[in-house]
Design a protein around this motif. Structure first.
Motif, PDB file in Angstrom:
ATOM      1  N   ASP A   1       0.831  -1.211   0.000  1.00 35.87           N
ATOM      2  CA  ASP A   1       0.000   0.000   0.000  1.00 35.87           C
ATOM      3  C   ASP A   1       0.865   1.260   0.000  1.00 35.87           C
ATOM      4  O   ASP A   1       0.563   2.223  -0.697  1.00 35.87           O
ATOM      5  CB  ASP A   1      -0.952   0.022   1.194  1.00 35.87           C
ATOM      6  N   THR A   2       1.940   1.243   0.784  1.00 30.69           N
ATOM      7  CA  THR A   2       2.848   2.393   0.816  1.00 30.69           C
ATOM      8  C   THR A   2       3.509   2.585  -0.537  1.00 30.69           C
ATOM      9  O   THR A   2       3.615   3.714  -1.035  1.00 30.69           O
ATOM     10  CB  THR A   2       3.908   2.212   1.918  1.00 30.69           C
ATOM     11  N   LEU A   3       3.934   1.486  -1.168  1.00 35.20           N
ATOM     12  CA  LEU A   3       4.521   1.579  -2.507  1.00 35.20           C
ATOM     13  C   LEU A   3       3.490   2.109  -3.505  1.00 35.20           C
ATOM     14  O   LEU A   3       3.794   2.974  -4.323  1.00 35.20           O
ATOM     15  CB  LEU A   3       5.061   0.226  -2.961  1.00 35.20           C
ATOM     16  N   SER A   4       2.278   1.607  -3.416  1.00 38.50           N
ATOM     17  CA  SER A   4       1.214   2.054  -4.315  1.00 38.50           C
ATOM     18  C   SER A   4       0.932   3.549  -4.139  1.00 38.50           C
ATOM     19  O   SER A   4       0.668   4.257  -5.112  1.00 38.50           O
ATOM     20  CB  SER A   4      -0.049   1.240  -4.070  1.00 38.50           C
ATOM     21  N   ASP A   5       1.003   4.040  -2.894  1.00 37.87           N
ATOM     22  CA  ASP A   5       0.766   5.458  -2.622  1.00 37.87           C
ATOM     23  C   ASP A   5       1.764   6.367  -3.335  1.00 37.87           C
ATOM     24  O   ASP A   5       1.456   7.522  -3.615  1.00 37.87           O
ATOM     25  CB  ASP A   5       0.824   5.751  -1.121  1.00 37.87           C
ATOM     26  N   ILE A   6       2.967   5.850  -3.628  1.00 35.79           N
ATOM     27  CA  ILE A   6       3.951   6.664  -4.352  1.00 35.79           C
ATOM     28  C   ILE A   6       4.008   6.255  -5.829  1.00 35.79           C
ATOM     29  O   ILE A   6       4.901   6.670  -6.559  1.00 35.79           O
ATOM     30  CB  ILE A   6       5.345   6.628  -3.698  1.00 35.79           C
ATOM     31  N   GLY A   7       3.036   5.426  -6.249  1.00 41.87           N
ATOM     32  CA  GLY A   7       2.899   5.089  -7.656  1.00 41.87           C
ATOM     33  C   GLY A   7       3.616   3.839  -8.115  1.00 41.87           C
ATOM     34  O   GLY A   7       3.598   3.516  -9.302  1.00 41.87           O
ATOM     35  N   VAL A   8       4.270   3.108  -7.207  1.00 42.27           N
ATOM     36  CA  VAL A   8       4.975   1.883  -7.575  1.00 42.27           C
ATOM     37  C   VAL A   8       3.983   0.727  -7.587  1.00 42.27           C
ATOM     38  O   VAL A   8       3.302   0.479  -6.593  1.00 42.27           O
ATOM     39  CB  VAL A   8       6.139   1.581  -6.602  1.00 42.27           C
ATOM     40  N   LEU A   9       3.903   0.046  -8.713  1.00 42.13           N
ATOM     41  CA  LEU A   9       2.982  -1.082  -8.866  1.00 42.13           C
ATOM     42  C   LEU A   9       3.759  -2.387  -8.880  1.00 42.13           C
ATOM     43  O   LEU A   9       4.919  -2.430  -9.295  1.00 42.13           O
ATOM     44  CB  LEU A   9       2.193  -0.946 -10.165  1.00 42.13           C
ATOM     45  N   TYR A  10       3.089  -3.471  -8.469  1.00 45.64           N
ATOM     46  CA  TYR A  10       3.753  -4.759  -8.349  1.00 45.64           C
ATOM     47  C   TYR A  10       2.825  -5.897  -8.728  1.00 45.64           C
ATOM     48  O   TYR A  10       1.633  -5.890  -8.394  1.00 45.64           O
ATOM     49  CB  TYR A  10       4.217  -4.955  -6.897  1.00 45.64           C
ATOM     50  N   TRP A  11       3.382  -6.882  -9.430  1.00 47.04           N
ATOM     51  CA  TRP A  11       2.713  -8.145  -9.721  1.00 47.04           C
ATOM     52  C   TRP A  11       3.693  -9.280  -9.476  1.00 47.04           C
ATOM     53  O   TRP A  11       4.894  -9.134  -9.718  1.00 47.04           O
ATOM     54  CB  TRP A  11       2.296  -8.228 -11.186  1.00 47.04           C
ATOM     55  N   LYS A  12       3.197 -10.406  -9.020  1.00 49.62           N
ATOM     56  CA  LYS A  12       3.987 -11.637  -8.932  1.00 49.62           C
ATOM     57  C   LYS A  12       3.513 -12.532 -10.068  1.00 49.62           C
ATOM     58  O   LYS A  12       2.342 -12.911 -10.119  1.00 49.62           O
ATOM     59  CB  LYS A  12       3.793 -12.329  -7.578  1.00 49.62           C
ATOM     60  N   LEU A  13       4.422 -12.866 -10.993  1.00 47.47           N
ATOM     61  CA  LEU A  13       4.084 -13.647 -12.177  1.00 47.47           C
ATOM     62  C   LEU A  13       4.937 -14.906 -12.251  1.00 47.47           C
ATOM     63  O   LEU A  13       5.856 -15.089 -11.464  1.00 47.47           O
ATOM     64  CB  LEU A  13       4.303 -12.793 -13.439  1.00 47.47           C
ATOM     65  N   ASP A  14       4.632 -15.749 -13.223  1.00 46.84           N
ATOM     66  CA  ASP A  14       5.355 -16.998 -13.441  1.00 46.84           C
ATOM     67  C   ASP A  14       6.494 -16.756 -14.427  1.00 46.84           C
ATOM     68  O   ASP A  14       6.313 -16.848 -15.639  1.00 46.84           O
ATOM     69  CB  ASP A  14       4.391 -18.062 -13.977  1.00 46.84           C
ATOM     70  N   ALA A  15       7.681 -16.465 -13.901  1.00 46.58           N
ATOM     71  CA  ALA A  15       8.820 -16.119 -14.754  1.00 46.58           C
ATOM     72  C   ALA A  15       9.268 -17.278 -15.642  1.00 46.58           C
ATOM     73  O   ALA A  15       9.810 -17.058 -16.722  1.00 46.58           O
ATOM     74  CB  ALA A  15       9.990 -15.642 -13.900  1.00 46.58           C
ATOM     75  N   LYS A  16       9.034 -18.492 -15.206  1.00 41.36           N
ATOM     76  CA  LYS A  16       9.427 -19.655 -16.015  1.00 41.36           C
ATOM     77  C   LYS A  16       8.571 -19.765 -17.280  1.00 41.36           C
ATOM     78  O   LYS A  16       8.962 -20.393 -18.244  1.00 41.36           O
ATOM     79  CB  LYS A  16       9.304 -20.941 -15.199  1.00 41.36           C
ATOM     80  N   ASN A  17       7.393 -19.142 -17.259  1.00 40.00           N
ATOM     81  CA  ASN A  17       6.445 -19.235 -18.367  1.00 40.00           C
ATOM     82  C   ASN A  17       6.195 -17.857 -18.999  1.00 40.00           C
ATOM     83  O   ASN A  17       5.132 -17.605 -19.544  1.00 40.00           O
ATOM     84  CB  ASN A  17       5.116 -19.820 -17.846  1.00 40.00           C
ATOM     85  N   TYR A  18       7.187 -16.964 -18.945  1.00 36.84           N
ATOM     86  CA  TYR A  18       6.946 -15.589 -19.386  1.00 36.84           C
ATOM     87  C   TYR A  18       6.558 -15.490 -20.860  1.00 36.84           C
ATOM     88  O   TYR A  18       5.839 -14.579 -21.244  1.00 36.84           O
ATOM     89  CB  TYR A  18       8.142 -14.686 -19.084  1.00 36.84           C
TER      90      TYR A  18
END
Length: 187
Positions: A30-47
């Protein structure tokens, strides 16, 4: 597991070290989002075939990408390049990075101009908004493979601090001041 982020100490030791404060002060999504930083956890092996990555790319207009192996064995003058990446700067566009292998640190400034260190590892996709002061370094593993995503042709022009009069910085500050956060959504 969600991304790990924390307020940094003020030492000038090796930037590849974690630089936790004592006691440790972790930062929420939430703190990161408040400063505009977005995040996703994805499947890097299947990018190459990941429907969630494709959805993010389509929704946000990321029509170009490249891959970057960043380590002393694969990058000529790696130490000089890392010093450049670790110099505090902004960009006129979002910075989108998807960690496919290895790990490293993105440091961003919060609203009070304090450094927040973000550890990116395999599967972490982060978006830094245009105009946010930030920098990057490897961690002690000395290796990261990143996918860099762009809207249109790749542009990666750093504008070193200070940049208070840069249009992207002004727009970023305006959004932070006007709404208490950036008007964006993450998955």
């Amino acid at each position: 597991m969600a991304i790990q982020a924390w307020y940094m100490d003020e030492t000038n030791e090796d930037p590849r070290l974690p630089h936790h404060r004592t006691p440790k002060e972790y930062v929420s999504l939430d703190t990161l989002s408040d400063i505009g930083v977005l995040y996703w956890k994805l499947d890097a092996k299947n990018y190459e075939n990941d429907p969630e990555l494709n959805k993010i790319r389509e929704e946000r207009g990321y029509n170009y990408f490249d891959l970057l192996d960043l380590c002393p064995e694969k990058v000529e003058n790696c130490e000089q390049k890392l010093k450049k990446l670790y110099t505090e700067h902004i960009h006129a566009d979002e910075e989108i990075r998807y960690c496919l292998e290895g790990s490293g640190y993105f440091d961003v400034r919060d609203k009070a101009d304090r450094w927040i260190r973000i550890l990116v590892k395999e599967g972490d996709l982060i978006i830094l908004p245009a105009g946010i002061y930030h920098r990057f370094t490897l961690d002690t593993t000395n290796y990261v493979k990143l996918m860099r995503l762009f809207k249109g042709e790749p542009v990666w022009t750093p504008y070193n601090r200070p940049q208070e009069d840069h249009p992207a910085r002004k727009e970023y500050i305006k959004h932070l001041a006007g709404s208490g956060g950036m008007p964006v959504a993450a998955h």
